[in-house]
Design a protein around this motif. Sequence first.
Motif, PDB file in Angstrom:
ATOM      1  N   ALA A 221       0.843  -1.199   0.000  1.00 43.54           N
ATOM      2  CA  ALA A 221       0.000   0.000   0.000  1.00 43.54           C
ATOM      3  C   ALA A 221       0.874   1.243   0.000  1.00 43.54           C
ATOM      4  O   ALA A 221       1.981   1.260   0.546  1.00 43.54           O
ATOM      5  CB  ALA A 221      -0.911  -0.011   1.224  1.00 43.54           C
ATOM      6  N   HIS A 222       0.378   2.289  -0.620  1.00 40.34           N
ATOM      7  CA  HIS A 222       1.061   3.581  -0.561  1.00 40.34           C
ATOM      8  C   HIS A 222      -0.003   4.664  -0.415  1.00 40.34           C
ATOM      9  O   HIS A 222      -1.167   4.463  -0.757  1.00 40.34           O
ATOM     10  CB  HIS A 222       1.910   3.821  -1.822  1.00 40.34           C
ATOM     11  CG  HIS A 222       1.102   3.945  -3.077  1.00 40.34           C
ATOM     12  ND1 HIS A 222       0.569   5.142  -3.510  1.00 40.34           N
ATOM     13  CD2 HIS A 222       0.715   3.014  -3.976  1.00 40.34           C
ATOM     14  CE1 HIS A 222      -0.099   4.948  -4.637  1.00 40.34           C
ATOM     15  NE2 HIS A 222      -0.033   3.667  -4.937  1.00 40.34           N
ATOM     16  N   HIS A 223       0.416   5.799   0.095  1.00 36.59           N
ATOM     17  CA  HIS A 223      -0.520   6.887   0.367  1.00 36.59           C
ATOM     18  C   HIS A 223      -0.230   8.097  -0.507  1.00 36.59           C
ATOM     19  O   HIS A 223      -0.523   9.234  -0.125  1.00 36.59           O
ATOM     20  CB  HIS A 223      -0.467   7.242   1.848  1.00 36.59           C
ATOM     21  CG  HIS A 223      -0.785   6.073   2.736  1.00 36.59           C
ATOM     22  ND1 HIS A 223      -2.074   5.610   2.906  1.00 36.59           N
ATOM     23  CD2 HIS A 223       0.013   5.232   3.449  1.00 36.59           C
ATOM     24  CE1 HIS A 223      -2.057   4.546   3.713  1.00 36.59           C
ATOM     25  NE2 HIS A 223      -0.801   4.300   4.047  1.00 36.59           N
ATOM     26  N   GLY A 224       0.332   7.826  -1.679  1.00 39.38           N
ATOM     27  CA  GLY A 224       0.601   8.892  -2.631  1.00 39.38           C
ATOM     28  C   GLY A 224       1.998   9.463  -2.533  1.00 39.38           C
ATOM     29  O   GLY A 224       2.441  10.165  -3.437  1.00 39.38           O
ATOM     30  N   GLU A 225       2.692   9.157  -1.436  1.00 37.61           N
ATOM     31  CA  GLU A 225       4.062   9.641  -1.267  1.00 37.61           C
ATOM     32  C   GLU A 225       4.928   8.504  -0.753  1.00 37.61           C
ATOM     33  O   GLU A 225       4.524   7.754   0.140  1.00 37.61           O
ATOM     34  CB  GLU A 225       4.110  10.815  -0.293  1.00 37.61           C
ATOM     35  CG  GLU A 225       3.330  12.030  -0.773  1.00 37.61           C
ATOM     36  CD  GLU A 225       3.600  13.264   0.067  1.00 37.61           C
ATOM     37  OE1 GLU A 225       4.519  13.212   0.920  1.00 37.61           O
ATOM     38  OE2 GLU A 225       2.906  14.269  -0.132  1.00 37.61           O
ATOM     39  N   GLN A 226       6.121   8.370  -1.340  1.00 39.77           N
ATOM     40  CA  GLN A 226       7.068   7.351  -0.909  1.00 39.77           C
ATOM     41  C   GLN A 226       8.481   7.936  -1.007  1.00 39.77           C
ATOM     42  O   GLN A 226       8.773   8.694  -1.936  1.00 39.77           O
ATOM     43  CB  GLN A 226       6.996   6.109  -1.791  1.00 39.77           C
ATOM     44  CG  GLN A 226       5.644   5.423  -1.825  1.00 39.77           C
ATOM     45  CD  GLN A 226       5.653   4.214  -2.748  1.00 39.77           C
ATOM     46  OE1 GLN A 226       6.289   3.209  -2.473  1.00 39.77           O
ATOM     47  NE2 GLN A 226       4.959   4.326  -3.877  1.00 39.77           N
ATOM     48  N   ALA A 227       9.333   7.573  -0.073  1.00 35.83           N
ATOM     49  CA  ALA A 227      10.732   8.001  -0.129  1.00 35.83           C
ATOM     50  C   ALA A 227      11.575   6.981   0.616  1.00 35.83           C
ATOM     51  O   ALA A 227      11.212   6.552   1.719  1.00 35.83           O
ATOM     52  CB  ALA A 227      10.903   9.393   0.484  1.00 35.83           C
ATOM     53  N   GLY A 228      12.673   6.590   0.030  1.00 41.34           N
ATOM     54  CA  GLY A 228      13.542   5.621   0.678  1.00 41.34           C
ATOM     55  C   GLY A 228      14.642   5.152  -0.250  1.00 41.34           C
ATOM     56  O   GLY A 228      14.911   5.759  -1.292  1.00 41.34           O
ATOM     57  N   VAL A 229      15.276   4.066   0.156  1.00 43.87           N
ATOM     58  CA  VAL A 229      16.345   3.463  -0.624  1.00 43.87           C
ATOM     59  C   VAL A 229      16.102   1.963  -0.687  1.00 43.87           C
ATOM     60  O   VAL A 229      15.733   1.343   0.317  1.00 43.87           O
ATOM     61  CB  VAL A 229      17.737   3.732  -0.008  1.00 43.87           C
ATOM     62  CG1 VAL A 229      18.834   3.090  -0.855  1.00 43.87           C
ATOM     63  CG2 VAL A 229      17.992   5.223   0.115  1.00 43.87           C
TER      64      VAL A 229
END
Length: 284
Positions: free
Chosen positions: A85-93
């Motif tokens: 699931a995602h909430h429209g924003e993702q950030a990571g490595v």
Amino acid sequence: MGVPVSDWRWGRPCAALRPYVHGYIGYRMSGYRPGTHQGLPGRHLRLVVSFAAPVEIVRMPDPAQSPTTVPMMVGGLHASPATIAHHGEQAGVEVALSPFGARHVLGVPAGALASTVADLAELLGSRAAHLPERLGAAAGWDERFALLDRVLGEALTTVPPAAPEVRHAWDRLVAAAGRIPVDDLAREVGWSRRHLAKRFRSEVGLAPKTAGRVLRFERSARLLRGTPGTRDLAAVAYSCGYHDQPHLNRDWRALAGRSPTEWLAEEIPNVQDSSPADPPGLGP
């Protein structure tokens, strides 16, 4: 919801990690409609450290396992999709780890992580303390990749390598993108098919036949991603060793949970859209 924006950055691991880690990819996306995307099968174990919202896995590759939400995770090799699931924003490595690097970096064989998602903090211990926060606070992608070099480099241990017969079978499968009969592999290494399957599954996490199926699927996904506007499914099926387009569609429904056409229409850009296996100079 704003205009969708995505930012991607490749990273090459330090020399000590290159036999085990095939690449880093940093990602930051915003402005997308909340939803889900599929974590697809492939040749690498995938370590993900999020410095935005934790990774929310609503369906495991093995549906008998409970969903989980963790800030950092490792997914073993699998032959069915995970739903994230995602909430429209993702950030990571994300880190692409060789199956034979699992022993050296994580302290367990890849077979122990097959078809599951584990909390990376439990495997890396104190080395990973506050890693999402540290990555988020870093000045940029180069600094984040250097931090991963330090954390994963400190985790490296010297352990007995996998049996050369298993390594040979895996390398042959990868080189052939899965298009080699298991009987041929068994003859090449001098083992029975049954013994090869047992040893291979224990080390890698999938039986050789299933690994070949995943590698064919992975190649088909790469071809579909790379040729927008010229996606001839029959040609892709032929190139990847499927009997015909219906065979391709059946495998996609089993491995991705949808047909290639449905996947192309529904998927938002995600970290698997450009695998760390793809850049020149990174190993297979």
